[in-house]
Motif scaffolding. Sequence first.
Motif, PDB file in Angstrom:
ATOM      1  N   ILE A 168       0.840  -1.223  -0.003  1.00  0.00           N
ATOM      2  CA  ILE A 168      -0.078  -0.144  -0.170  1.00  0.00           C
ATOM      3  C   ILE A 168       1.049   1.426  -0.092  1.00  0.00           C
ATOM      4  O   ILE A 168       1.734   1.372   0.931  1.00  0.00           O
ATOM      5  CB  ILE A 168      -0.845   0.093   1.232  1.00  0.00           C
ATOM      6  CG1 ILE A 168      -2.021  -1.134   1.257  1.00  0.00           C
ATOM      7  CG2 ILE A 168      -1.774   1.313   0.976  1.00  0.00           C
ATOM      8  CD1 ILE A 168      -2.805  -1.431   2.373  1.00  0.00           C
ATOM      9  N   VAL A 169       0.583   1.794  -1.112  1.00  0.00           N
ATOM     10  CA  VAL A 169       1.559   3.476  -1.227  1.00  0.00           C
ATOM     11  C   VAL A 169       0.529   4.598  -0.902  1.00  0.00           C
ATOM     12  O   VAL A 169      -0.620   4.832  -1.713  1.00  0.00           O
ATOM     13  CB  VAL A 169       2.224   3.409  -2.562  1.00  0.00           C
ATOM     14  CG1 VAL A 169       2.516   4.773  -2.574  1.00  0.00           C
ATOM     15  CG2 VAL A 169       3.329   2.304  -2.779  1.00  0.00           C
ATOM     16  N   VAL A 195      -4.847   7.223  12.582  1.00  0.00           N
ATOM     17  CA  VAL A 195      -4.206   7.075  11.519  1.00  0.00           C
ATOM     18  C   VAL A 195      -3.031   6.228  11.647  1.00  0.00           C
ATOM     19  O   VAL A 195      -2.906   5.268  10.983  1.00  0.00           O
ATOM     20  CB  VAL A 195      -3.779   8.509  10.615  1.00  0.00           C
ATOM     21  CG1 VAL A 195      -2.865   8.234   9.718  1.00  0.00           C
ATOM     22  CG2 VAL A 195      -4.883   9.396  10.120  1.00  0.00           C
ATOM     23  N   ARG A 196      -2.380   6.300  12.549  1.00  0.00           N
ATOM     24  CA  ARG A 196      -1.207   5.622  13.167  1.00  0.00           C
ATOM     25  C   ARG A 196      -1.750   4.152  13.599  1.00  0.00           C
ATOM     26  O   ARG A 196      -1.097   3.206  13.166  1.00  0.00           O
ATOM     27  CB  ARG A 196      -0.612   6.288  14.258  1.00  0.00           C
ATOM     28  CG  ARG A 196       0.385   7.368  13.845  1.00  0.00           C
ATOM     29  CD  ARG A 196       1.199   7.899  14.983  1.00  0.00           C
ATOM     30  NE  ARG A 196       0.692   8.158  16.317  1.00  0.00           N
ATOM     31  CZ  ARG A 196       0.344   9.248  16.727  1.00  0.00           C
ATOM     32  NH1 ARG A 196       0.720  10.317  15.787  1.00  0.00           N
ATOM     33  NH2 ARG A 196      -0.187   9.676  18.017  1.00  0.00           N
ATOM     34  N   GLN A 197      -2.869   3.935  14.232  1.00  0.00           N
ATOM     35  CA  GLN A 197      -3.511   2.648  14.481  1.00  0.00           C
ATOM     36  C   GLN A 197      -3.707   2.133  13.154  1.00  0.00           C
ATOM     37  O   GLN A 197      -3.505   0.934  13.078  1.00  0.00           O
ATOM     38  CB  GLN A 197      -4.756   3.005  15.206  1.00  0.00           C
ATOM     39  CG  GLN A 197      -4.353   2.789  16.725  1.00  0.00           C
ATOM     40  CD  GLN A 197      -5.556   2.762  17.556  1.00  0.00           C
ATOM     41  OE1 GLN A 197      -6.907   3.283  17.227  1.00  0.00           O
ATOM     42  NE2 GLN A 197      -5.587   2.102  18.735  1.00  0.00           N
ATOM     43  N   CYS A 198      -4.475   2.630  12.224  1.00  0.00           N
ATOM     44  CA  CYS A 198      -4.839   2.038  10.991  1.00  0.00           C
ATOM     45  C   CYS A 198      -3.792   1.541   9.999  1.00  0.00           C
ATOM     46  O   CYS A 198      -3.342   0.557   9.688  1.00  0.00           O
ATOM     47  CB  CYS A 198      -5.762   2.954  10.131  1.00  0.00           C
ATOM     48  SG  CYS A 198      -7.550   3.060  10.659  1.00  0.00           S
ATOM     49  N   LEU A 199      -2.591   2.324  10.226  1.00  0.00           N
ATOM     50  CA  LEU A 199      -1.265   2.146   9.486  1.00  0.00           C
ATOM     51  C   LEU A 199      -0.770   0.730   9.930  1.00  0.00           C
ATOM     52  O   LEU A 199      -0.462  -0.179   9.282  1.00  0.00           O
ATOM     53  CB  LEU A 199      -0.459   3.246   9.453  1.00  0.00           C
ATOM     54  CG  LEU A 199      -0.696   4.423   8.621  1.00  0.00           C
ATOM     55  CD1 LEU A 199       0.336   5.524   9.084  1.00  0.00           C
ATOM     56  CD2 LEU A 199      -0.879   3.986   7.242  1.00  0.00           C
ATOM     57  N   ALA A 200      -0.745   0.736  11.294  1.00  0.00           N
ATOM     58  CA  ALA A 200      -0.307  -0.458  12.187  1.00  0.00           C
ATOM     59  C   ALA A 200      -1.088  -1.695  11.539  1.00  0.00           C
ATOM     60  O   ALA A 200      -0.504  -2.837  11.497  1.00  0.00           O
ATOM     61  CB  ALA A 200      -0.293  -0.331  13.604  1.00  0.00           C
ATOM     62  N   GLN A 201      -2.371  -1.533  11.661  1.00  0.00           N
ATOM     63  CA  GLN A 201      -3.366  -2.699  11.464  1.00  0.00           C
ATOM     64  C   GLN A 201      -2.992  -3.245  10.069  1.00  0.00           C
ATOM     65  O   GLN A 201      -3.250  -4.465   9.655  1.00  0.00           O
ATOM     66  CB  GLN A 201      -4.855  -2.130  11.624  1.00  0.00           C
ATOM     67  CG  GLN A 201      -5.375  -2.069  13.307  1.00  0.00           C
ATOM     68  CD  GLN A 201      -6.431  -1.545  13.432  1.00  0.00           C
ATOM     69  OE1 GLN A 201      -7.265  -1.027  12.318  1.00  0.00           O
ATOM     70  NE2 GLN A 201      -6.940  -1.320  14.717  1.00  0.00           N
ATOM     71  N   LEU A 202      -2.932  -2.252   9.227  1.00  0.00           N
ATOM     72  CA  LEU A 202      -2.720  -2.653   7.510  1.00  0.00           C
ATOM     73  C   LEU A 202      -1.499  -3.619   7.598  1.00  0.00           C
ATOM     74  O   LEU A 202      -1.641  -4.493   6.786  1.00  0.00           O
ATOM     75  CB  LEU A 202      -2.681  -1.441   6.738  1.00  0.00           C
ATOM     76  CG  LEU A 202      -3.854  -0.666   6.443  1.00  0.00           C
ATOM     77  CD1 LEU A 202      -3.734   0.657   6.030  1.00  0.00           C
ATOM     78  CD2 LEU A 202      -4.855  -1.464   5.656  1.00  0.00           C
ATOM     79  N   ALA A 203      -0.168  -2.969   8.125  1.00  0.00           N
ATOM     80  CA  ALA A 203       0.760  -3.778   8.165  1.00  0.00           C
ATOM     81  C   ALA A 203       0.816  -5.112   8.786  1.00  0.00           C
ATOM     82  O   ALA A 203       1.409  -5.991   8.321  1.00  0.00           O
ATOM     83  CB  ALA A 203       1.982  -2.896   9.148  1.00  0.00           C
ATOM     84  N   GLN A 204      -0.007  -5.236   9.868  1.00  0.00           N
ATOM     85  CA  GLN A 204      -0.086  -6.552  10.631  1.00  0.00           C
ATOM     86  C   GLN A 204      -0.851  -7.567   9.573  1.00  0.00           C
ATOM     87  O   GLN A 204      -0.843  -8.829   9.808  1.00  0.00           O
ATOM     88  CB  GLN A 204      -1.066  -6.311  11.697  1.00  0.00           C
ATOM     89  CG  GLN A 204      -0.375  -5.607  12.873  1.00  0.00           C
ATOM     90  CD  GLN A 204      -1.221  -5.224  14.180  1.00  0.00           C
ATOM     91  OE1 GLN A 204      -2.356  -5.517  13.985  1.00  0.00           O
ATOM     92  NE2 GLN A 204      -0.602  -4.574  15.155  1.00  0.00           N
ATOM     93  N   GLN A 205      -1.708  -7.003   8.661  1.00  0.00           N
ATOM     94  CA  GLN A 205      -2.318  -7.934   7.805  1.00  0.00           C
ATOM     95  C   GLN A 205      -1.132  -8.604   6.487  1.00  0.00           C
ATOM     96  O   GLN A 205      -1.573  -8.782   5.348  1.00  0.00           O
ATOM     97  CB  GLN A 205      -3.231  -7.464   7.050  1.00  0.00           C
ATOM     98  CG  GLN A 205      -4.649  -6.915   7.870  1.00  0.00           C
ATOM     99  CD  GLN A 205      -4.965  -7.986   8.450  1.00  0.00           C
ATOM    100  OE1 GLN A 205      -5.318  -9.067   7.892  1.00  0.00           O
ATOM    101  NE2 GLN A 205      -5.211  -8.119   9.799  1.00  0.00           N
ATOM    102  N   HIS A 206       0.167  -8.634   6.949  1.00  0.00           N
ATOM    103  CA  HIS A 206       1.133  -9.067   6.029  1.00  0.00           C
ATOM    104  C   HIS A 206       1.223  -8.134   4.623  1.00  0.00           C
ATOM    105  O   HIS A 206       1.289  -8.411   3.576  1.00  0.00           O
ATOM    106  CB  HIS A 206       1.185 -10.329   5.562  1.00  0.00           C
ATOM    107  CG  HIS A 206       1.031 -11.301   6.801  1.00  0.00           C
ATOM    108  ND1 HIS A 206       1.892 -11.546   7.675  1.00  0.00           N
ATOM    109  CD2 HIS A 206       0.006 -12.072   7.278  1.00  0.00           C
ATOM    110  CE1 HIS A 206       1.629 -12.183   8.663  1.00  0.00           C
ATOM    111  NE2 HIS A 206       0.445 -12.530   8.348  1.00  0.00           N
TER     112      HIS A 206
END
Length: 285
Positions: A168-169, A195-206
Amino acid sequence: MIIVWLVEDVCLLEQNGMGSEDSERLSKEKEQAYQLCLSSLPGSVSADHLLDHSYSHETIVPSPFSSVNTVLMGGFYTGEVTEILGRTEAGKSWFLSAFCKHCLQTAVAVWIVDSNHSYSKGEIQQLPSDRLQLLRHAVITDPLALLSLFQCILKEKEKPNSLSHRVIVIDSLASILAPVISLPSSKASPILHSVRQCLAQLAQQHVAVLCVNHLLSYNGEVRSALGEAFQSACSLRIRIDRLQHSSGENTEIDPPRISHRLTVLKSTRVAYGTNCIYASYTQQW
């Protein structure tokens, strides 16, 4: 907790001049507690082992530049949020457009969140149709719309038959959040935290999440547009600087190239200040 408590007790006894027998007894109990904790762990565990274990569950997405891949130990890792810093016209969007093209050529699905129309529909439509199946493109300029998009991506990834986007860019996150940054801290903080929480959640989805941030000058000082606090959300921070312009002897065969320096500012794998030089062509797609 048991180990810490016992160590503190030994220190207190020694400071208070307690007998050596009491100190020796507590030392033995401390050692027993330590061995008990170790026995509950699955074998020998070290910080390096845990780090290697976390990396083994992620995918490395290489860039099109070999020097960059060497510095970043293969490329960008899924499971991480990367902040890409640079001044205006430093080449941040150029780098990411080349990276996205390389992802699509190697069958890596990409989500592009575009705030500056850096990835115009015309350029995207020029891609072969088989690559377009791997690409999602959304023009977002509003912070709340960005949060809504994040939630949609997370829900989509939960579907069993959904296309698995590995990259995701967000170009640029600083531009999208500009209206929020100018608000009083009491109003801006909850949105920035979300926003920071959502970014972390997205990253956690590999997923490898790459966010563009700007470097601005304030009274002679160079600062991050999103503030230094934003770096807590990132596993990797890199800075891109434009160095020089060079042209080939035949511009039709050798298109103009621009040299850039990529410098690591934060990483769990690479030493601070590690850098490399790469060249990008003026035409990326």
